[in-house]
Design a protein around this motif. Sequence first.
Motif: not given
Length: 287
Positions: A253-259
């Motif tokens: 998921l581009p632009g998403a972090g760990h959560t």
Amino acid sequence: MTPSDEHPQVDGTFGATDETVLPMEHGDVRVLRDGPLDAPVLLLVHGSAASSRSWDALTPLLCTHRRVIRVDLPGHGGSAEPPGGDYTLPEQGRRIGAVLDRLGVEHVVAVGHSSGGYAVTALAEQRPDLVTALVLINTGPGLDAFIAPERPPFSPEQWPPTDEQIRVFARTGFREGFRVPQELVDELRGMSFHAVAATMQAATDYLRLQPLPDRLTALGRPLHVIFGELDRRWRPSSAADYRVVPGARVDFLPGAGHTPILEEPQRTAALLLASTGTPTAEAPQAT
């Protein structure tokens, strides 16, 4: 008396979450249920130092298509700490299985976020009859992928932590600049230091015994891995390690972090529903 008699369920429309504390053999367990009673079941399991409330943004996007069951792990959210302090992953899996049996659930697609992915894997190892498929969201495949913090997040002397201490601890759990919801801050503060530390240690011990891709290969269950490309707790490229599992699907998921379940709920839900039999137009392609 059946579990549904003891704990009446909702009419299938989101907005009336059925929140129940089930008295179990080894302590009370908080369970949240949403969605149509006759729909296939999605089991959602949160990570360490979190609770079922971490799924709040995602649940409304899932429960029109699925029966969604969320379970608080021992010592987290509304669930009691286990007698004797047993937070091991096999014990977590056993407890989740006992809850599902109590609810009369026969089959689930088990979804875990972060270390919740180890709990659903442990459940599937013990109960292959119950788990038909697994979805892991930002679950590290092995200890070599972990990005260690600069210093220990808490000590017993600092407990309970302040809001600021919790936000400093939690900031790597999200992409840069994302504000941690206050309700999750409050729930973490309500946990004991032992529950937080023991749950994290249990995850380390589980991976030390055997990396997750090896466990999942042996299980032979359909696997979908979703991973935020900006994860600051697990090396994002490590998600590719899951491709050794026969038939595994891996989506970044581009632009998403760990959560991503809180950061990008719509894109996460689209991927999750597409992989579990409910295609949506919004589902991005695997990369």
